[in-house]
Structure formats: C-alpha cells, structure tokens
Write a protein that holds these residues in place. Structure first.
Motif, PDB file in Angstrom:
ATOM      1  N   LEU A  46       0.790  -1.063  -0.033  1.00 49.86           N
ATOM      2  CA  LEU A  46      -0.122  -0.039   0.067  1.00 49.86           C
ATOM      3  C   LEU A  46       0.805   1.172   0.116  1.00 49.86           C
ATOM      4  N   ARG A  47       1.825   1.347   0.718  1.00 46.67           N
ATOM      5  CA  ARG A  47       2.992   2.247   0.790  1.00 46.67           C
ATOM      6  C   ARG A  47       4.421   1.633   0.933  1.00 46.67           C
ATOM      7  N   PRO A  48       5.274   2.444   1.022  1.00 46.69           N
ATOM      8  CA  PRO A  48       6.832   1.584   1.239  1.00 46.69           C
ATOM      9  C   PRO A  48       6.860   0.820   2.652  1.00 46.69           C
ATOM     10  N   ASP A  49       5.926   1.442   3.525  1.00 49.03           N
ATOM     11  CA  ASP A  49       6.259   0.660   4.748  1.00 49.03           C
ATOM     12  C   ASP A  49       4.888  -0.010   5.220  1.00 49.03           C
ATOM     13  N   LEU A  50       3.966  -0.390   4.405  1.00 51.21           N
ATOM     14  CA  LEU A  50       2.754  -0.928   4.741  1.00 51.21           C
ATOM     15  C   LEU A  50       2.320  -1.764   3.539  1.00 51.21           C
ATOM     16  N   THR A  51       2.106  -3.267   3.925  1.00 47.91           N
ATOM     17  CA  THR A  51       1.755  -4.641   3.041  1.00 47.91           C
ATOM     18  C   THR A  51       0.481  -5.182   3.544  1.00 47.91           C
ATOM     19  N   VAL A  52      -0.478  -5.475   2.836  1.00 48.15           N
ATOM     20  CA  VAL A  52      -1.474  -6.251   2.894  1.00 48.15           C
ATOM     21  C   VAL A  52      -1.313  -7.551   2.331  1.00 48.15           C
ATOM     22  N   THR A  53      -1.490  -8.694   2.851  1.00 49.92           N
ATOM     23  CA  THR A  53      -1.252 -10.195   2.367  1.00 49.92           C
ATOM     24  C   THR A  53      -2.417 -10.910   2.709  1.00 49.92           C
ATOM     25  N   LEU A  54      -2.872 -11.671   1.542  1.00 49.20           N
ATOM     26  CA  LEU A  54      -4.003 -12.632   1.901  1.00 49.20           C
ATOM     27  C   LEU A  54      -3.353 -14.027   1.498  1.00 49.20           C
ATOM     28  N   SER A  55      -3.317 -14.818   2.345  1.00 47.99           N
ATOM     29  CA  SER A  55      -2.835 -16.369   2.192  1.00 47.99           C
ATOM     30  C   SER A  55      -3.726 -17.342   2.578  1.00 47.99           C
ATOM     31  N   GLY A  56      -3.484 -18.576   1.961  1.00 44.86           N
ATOM     32  CA  GLY A  56      -3.979 -19.610   2.230  1.00 44.86           C
ATOM     33  C   GLY A  56      -3.234 -20.964   2.237  1.00 44.86           C
ATOM     34  N   ALA A  57      -3.496 -21.815   3.141  1.00 47.96           N
ATOM     35  CA  ALA A  57      -2.815 -23.084   3.554  1.00 47.96           C
ATOM     36  C   ALA A  57      -3.896 -24.146   3.248  1.00 47.96           C
ATOM     37  N   ASN A  58      -3.142 -25.341   2.910  1.00 50.25           N
ATOM     38  CA  ASN A  58      -4.091 -26.630   2.618  1.00 50.25           C
ATOM     39  C   ASN A  58      -5.279 -26.272   1.479  1.00 50.25           C
ATOM     40  N   LEU A  59      -4.777 -25.587   0.484  1.00 56.08           N
ATOM     41  CA  LEU A  59      -6.022 -24.931  -0.401  1.00 56.08           C
ATOM     42  C   LEU A  59      -6.895 -25.932  -1.038  1.00 56.08           C
ATOM     43  N   LEU A  60      -6.274 -27.249  -1.159  1.00 56.14           N
ATOM     44  CA  LEU A  60      -6.865 -28.611  -1.724  1.00 56.14           C
ATOM     45  C   LEU A  60      -7.758 -29.099  -0.805  1.00 56.14           C
ATOM     46  N   ASP A  61      -7.763 -28.656   0.625  1.00 55.58           N
ATOM     47  CA  ASP A  61      -8.618 -29.182   1.768  1.00 55.58           C
ATOM     48  C   ASP A  61      -8.317 -30.778   1.764  1.00 55.58           C
ATOM     49  N   GLU A  62      -6.880 -31.216   1.949  1.00 50.56           N
ATOM     50  CA  GLU A  62      -6.789 -32.667   2.208  1.00 50.56           C
ATOM     51  C   GLU A  62      -6.867 -33.068   3.642  1.00 50.56           C
ATOM     52  N   GLU A  63      -7.336 -33.865   3.535  1.00 47.61           N
ATOM     53  CA  GLU A  63      -7.161 -34.701   5.181  1.00 47.61           C
ATOM     54  C   GLU A  63      -5.936 -35.481   5.312  1.00 47.61           C
ATOM     55  N   TYR A  64      -5.002 -35.159   6.183  1.00 42.45           N
ATOM     56  CA  TYR A  64      -3.833 -35.691   6.519  1.00 42.45           C
ATOM     57  C   TYR A  64      -3.370 -35.462   7.823  1.00 42.45           C
ATOM     58  N   PHE A  65      -2.164 -36.396   8.209  1.00 38.74           N
ATOM     59  CA  PHE A  65      -1.624 -36.310   9.657  1.00 38.74           C
ATOM     60  C   PHE A  65      -0.272 -35.571   9.312  1.00 38.74           C
ATOM     61  N   ASN A  66       0.061 -34.781  10.147  1.00 40.74           N
ATOM     62  CA  ASN A  66       1.475 -33.963  10.159  1.00 40.74           C
ATOM     63  C   ASN A  66       2.693 -34.912  10.625  1.00 40.74           C
ATOM     64  N   SER A  67       2.092 -36.101  11.219  1.00 38.23           N
ATOM     65  CA  SER A  67       3.004 -37.256  11.775  1.00 38.23           C
ATOM     66  C   SER A  67       2.541 -38.525  11.551  1.00 38.23           C
ATOM     67  N   ALA A  68       3.350 -39.373  11.897  1.00 35.88           N
ATOM     68  CA  ALA A  68       2.925 -40.753  11.802  1.00 35.88           C
ATOM     69  C   ALA A  68       2.802 -41.403  13.212  1.00 35.88           C
ATOM     70  N   ASP A  69       2.934 -40.432  14.105  1.00 37.60           N
ATOM     71  CA  ASP A  69       2.696 -40.927  15.740  1.00 37.60           C
ATOM     72  C   ASP A  69       1.392 -41.246  15.561  1.00 37.60           C
ATOM     73  N   ASP A  70       0.993 -42.317  16.330  1.00 36.45           N
ATOM     74  CA  ASP A  70      -0.246 -43.015  16.584  1.00 36.45           C
ATOM     75  C   ASP A  70      -1.219 -42.113  17.366  1.00 36.45           C
ATOM     76  N   LYS A  71      -0.770 -41.098  18.026  1.00 31.66           N
ATOM     77  CA  LYS A  71      -1.795 -40.165  18.673  1.00 31.66           C
ATOM     78  C   LYS A  71      -2.057 -38.982  18.198  1.00 31.66           C
ATOM     79  N   VAL A  72      -1.404 -38.452  16.879  1.00 30.62           N
ATOM     80  CA  VAL A  72      -1.563 -37.216  16.319  1.00 30.62           C
ATOM     81  C   VAL A  72      -2.881 -37.131  15.734  1.00 30.62           C
TER      82      VAL A  72
END
Length: 94
Positions: free
Chosen positions: A52-78
């Motif tokens: 917007l200005r040299p000192d001001l930025t706006v950011t739109l971000s997205g994660a897991n945009l494919l909406d996958e069901e997954y585990f971050n770890s193979a730990d049996d309790k995660v």
C-alpha cells in the motif's frame, strides 16, 4: 513474505508479490513402534501481497488449499491436520 520452500516459487513486481508452494508427501506404509501407517497427500499453499505504501503491506494467504485430510506425523496419537485456512495480514515496517 518469506522465501518459498522446496517445490515453491514467487515473484515480486511493482507493488504486487505472490508466492506458491506445492508439496507432495509420500505414504508411510511401514511405521515404527508407536506410529501408524498414513497415506500420502498433496498440499498447496499460496499468498498474494500488495504494498500500500513503502512501509505498509497487506497479504492474503491460504494453506491446505486443496482441503486435504492428512496427518502431520505418523505418531499414533496425532490428530488430523487442519483443513483449508485463509488469512489476511497487515504488516507495517517503519
């Protein structure tokens, strides 16, 4: 925005910047003790920023945009990782 990781890329031009990352996670089909077998998944994240200005930025971000069901770890309790998420940030750098 930070540096894109492996499988990612980005570009900054004039006031605009963007970044995208595609990550392929393989199956874990031979888990160790205290672990479980988990399927592979494909994860996509992206962000779009506007200065917007040299000192001001706006950011739109997205994660897991494919909406996958997954585990971050193979730990049996995660639990399942979070589904699709979107964020809006305003950054000021004096």
């Amino acid at each position: 925005m930070g540096e894109p990781g492996p499988g990612g890329g980005g570009l900054a031009a004039h006031r605009w910047s963007w970044e995208a990352r595609l990550e392929q996670r393989d199956d874990i089909d031979r888990p160790g003790s205290g672990e479980k077998a988990i399927p592979g998944t494909t994860l996509l994240s992206a962000s779009l920023g506007y200065r917007l200005r040299p000192d001001l930025t706006v950011t739109l971000s997205g994660a897991n945009l494919l909406d996958e069901e997954y585990f971050n770890s193979a730990d049996d309790k995660v639990p399942l990782a979070p589904g699709r998420s979107l964020g809006l940030a305003l950054a000021w750098q004096p």
